[in-house]
Design an enzyme around this catalytic site. Structure first.
Site, short mmCIF file in Angstrom:
data_model
loop_
_atom_site.label_atom_id
_atom_site.label_comp_id
_atom_site.label_asym_id
_atom_site.label_seq_id
_atom_site.Cartn_x
_atom_site.Cartn_y
_atom_site.Cartn_z
N TYR A 155 -6.04 0.30 15.50
CA TYR A 155 -5.04 0.71 16.49
C TYR A 155 -5.67 0.61 17.88
O TYR A 155 -6.23 -0.42 18.25
CB TYR A 155 -4.51 2.10 16.15
N ASN A 206 -6.77 8.35 2.44
CA ASN A 206 -6.43 7.78 3.74
C ASN A 206 -7.23 8.45 4.87
O ASN A 206 -7.29 9.68 4.94
CB ASN A 206 -4.94 7.98 4.03
N GLU A 207 -7.87 7.65 5.72
CA GLU A 207 -8.56 8.12 6.92
C GLU A 207 -9.24 9.46 6.68
O GLU A 207 -8.91 10.49 7.29
CB GLU A 207 -7.56 8.20 8.07
N TRP A 213 1.31 -1.40 9.03
CA TRP A 213 1.96 -0.09 8.98
C TRP A 213 3.24 -0.16 9.79
O TRP A 213 3.20 -0.49 10.96
CB TRP A 213 1.05 0.99 9.56
N ARG A 244 0.88 -1.18 0.00
CA ARG A 244 0.00 0.00 0.00
C ARG A 244 0.91 1.22 0.00
O ARG A 244 1.71 1.42 0.91
CB ARG A 244 -0.91 0.00 1.22
N HIS A 288 -8.84 0.60 9.88
CA HIS A 288 -7.52 0.72 10.48
C HIS A 288 -7.64 0.39 11.97
O HIS A 288 -8.47 0.96 12.67
CB HIS A 288 -6.95 2.13 10.28
N GLU A 322 -4.60 -0.91 7.83
CA GLU A 322 -3.45 -0.55 8.67
C GLU A 322 -3.64 -1.16 10.04
O GLU A 322 -4.77 -1.30 10.52
CB GLU A 322 -3.32 0.97 8.85
#
Length: 467
Positions: free
Chosen positions: A224, A155-156, A280, A78, A222, A251
């Site tokens: 986290y 992205n985001e 990531w 990516r 994503h 990610e």
């Protein structure tokens, strides 16, 4: 990439949500397509992403990273790009070079615009509409690359402020891309800094999917600090599969400033459910998340603890990655051992200024070949110590059943990889013969093959022989 959410809100929100079953009509396409929860490559084979994020836009000189990422066993990279709204714009020539590097290293290319990160909360962020403007402006680099490229629109694309705007903006972005002739599979990131703790993407995914006239949209979460328990991870991914929608973990990392993600469960669940994941990131993180570098200073010999886990750990890259059949013809397991999850992008751009992307020399126009003959055009993207070459083969006045191209490489130059052709050697006089799928050309028809090498790039118009 990063999330500034309150964990208590995420814990409450995880219990909510309504599932709508999505109906996905079959459609023809030249590249990746969606079939229920699965992603299929251009050969119609199931493809599960096992890849690594690479911060190309801030480190354009680190072109060796593509080969180094491939060497881990990854099947996807990516690639961070900039539309120019926030960082230095990656132009069409640079994007062409990126795609060629992906193809040379037999990697599927997920291209993303990073300027949209945290829109609504991050004042410098671009809108999804501006990201679409960028994709349209570099369409020349993307057209015809559907077999190799997935477009991750932005992205985001929303932070935590007014994140409900994500739904309409994402629908409009997809509609505009299709109206402008983009045939690629499209990937969309979640709002809330990619972590969707308000479940805006989850609860609107079916309507977003239905807004794509090609029904070829992939959703990316994503993971986290919001995803620090097995229950949260399984619930989120499971709801997409119950709704018959494709989801990937675009990610994730083994740690983050907003909490400690459960990377072991992320990877194990993705493997058990046949869901793709992208860690990531390869190297170059800043802003206090340097621990998310998989290798130190882009050196593949210096694996970080995260890199070791992601690449060589349980349910990791080497244990689970399968090369896309567009390169191998079949989905063959890698010979290397297991690996582990990825990292998160820098919250602030790296301090190292980007180097100048390799320039693309002008192509030599093909001569008019006689009937039954063929001609070539050689295009080269070169950098210090290496290059990627693309050769366009054009049939003459009658159809071909096969072709071969002879190229004499400069002294000290060696071919390290090739695609869409079979090479007779690696140095000196090398002959490239058609692959099984591209030998037959109608009169005036064209095909392309390419190769990557070390040393000095070849030049001129290679000799083409029919038959």
């Amino acid at each position: 990439m990063r999330s500034l959410v309150l964990k208590v809100l995420a814990a409450v929100a995880v219990l909510a949500g309504v599932t709508v079953l999505a109906v996905q009509p079959a459609h023809a396409a030249a590249g990746f397509t969606v079939s229920g929860t699965r992603i299929l490559d251009a050969n119609g084979n199931a493809f599960v992403m096992r890849g690594i994020n690479h911060a190309h836009t801030w480190y354009t000189g680190q072109t060796s990273s593509f080969a180094n990422i491939k060497a881990t066993g990854a099947n996807t990279v990516r690639v961070v790009l900039s539309s120019g709204n926030r960082w230095t714009r990656n132009d069409a020539a640079d994007v062409t070079n990126v795609i060629n590097l992906c193809k040379a290293n037999r990697l599927v290319c997920v291209l993303e615009v990073h300027d949209t990160t945290g829109y609504g909360e991050e004042g410098a962020a671009a809108t999804l509409a501006q990201a679409v403007d960028y994709w349209i402006s570099i369409k020349s680099a993307l057209a015809g690359q559907e077999r190799y490229v997935i477009l991750n629109i932005g992205n985001e694309p929303y932070g935590n402020t007014n994140a409900a705007g994500w739904t309409a903006d994402t629908r409009n972005a997809i509609t505009r891309l299709r109206a402008n002739g983009f045939e690629h599979a499209i990937m969309v990131d979640a709002p809330n800094w990619g972590q969707d703790w308000q479940f805006i993407m989850r609860d609107n995914a079916a309507s977003i999917f239905a807004a794509d006239p090609q029904r070829n949209t992939i959703f990316s979460i994503h993971m986290y600090g919001v995803f620090d328990t097995a229950a949260e991870i399984n619930d989120y991914l499971g709801r997409f599969q119950t709704a018959n929608l494709p989801i990937v973990v675009g990610e994730f990392g083994n740690d983050h400033s907003d909490g400690n993600p459960d990377e072991d469960t992320i990877m194990a669940t993705a493997q058990a459910r046949g869901i793709g994941y992208l860690g990531w990131s390869w190297s170059g993180n800043g802003g206090g998340v340097e621990y998310l570098d998989m290798v130190t200073n882009f050196n593949p010999a210096q694996l970080s603890p995260w890199g070791q886990r992601f690449i060589n750990g349980a349910n990791g890259i080497k244990a689970t990655s399968r090369e896309a059949s567009i390169y191998s013809g079949t989905s063959t397991p890698p010979s290397t051992p297991p690996s582990t999850p990825p990292s998160t992008p820098p919250s602030t751009p790296p301090s190292t200024p980007p180097s100048t992307p390799p320039s693309t020399p002008p192509s030599t126009p093909p001569s008019n070949p006689p009937a039954g003959a063929c001609s070539t055009v050689l295009s080269v993207n070169a950098w210090t110590g290496g290059f990627v070459a693309t050769v366009k083969v054009t049939a003459g006045g009658s159809a071909l059943t096969g072709w071969s191209v002879a190229i004499t490489l400069p002294s000290g130059t060696a071919v390290t990889n090739s695609w869409n052709a079979q090479a007779s050697g690696t140095s000196g006089a090398v002959r490239f013969s058609n692959a099984s799928h591209n030998g037959r050309l109608n009169a005036g028809g064209t095909t392309e093959f390419g190769f990557q090498g070390t040393g000095t790039a070849p030049s001129g118009s290679p000799a083409c022989t029919a038959g």
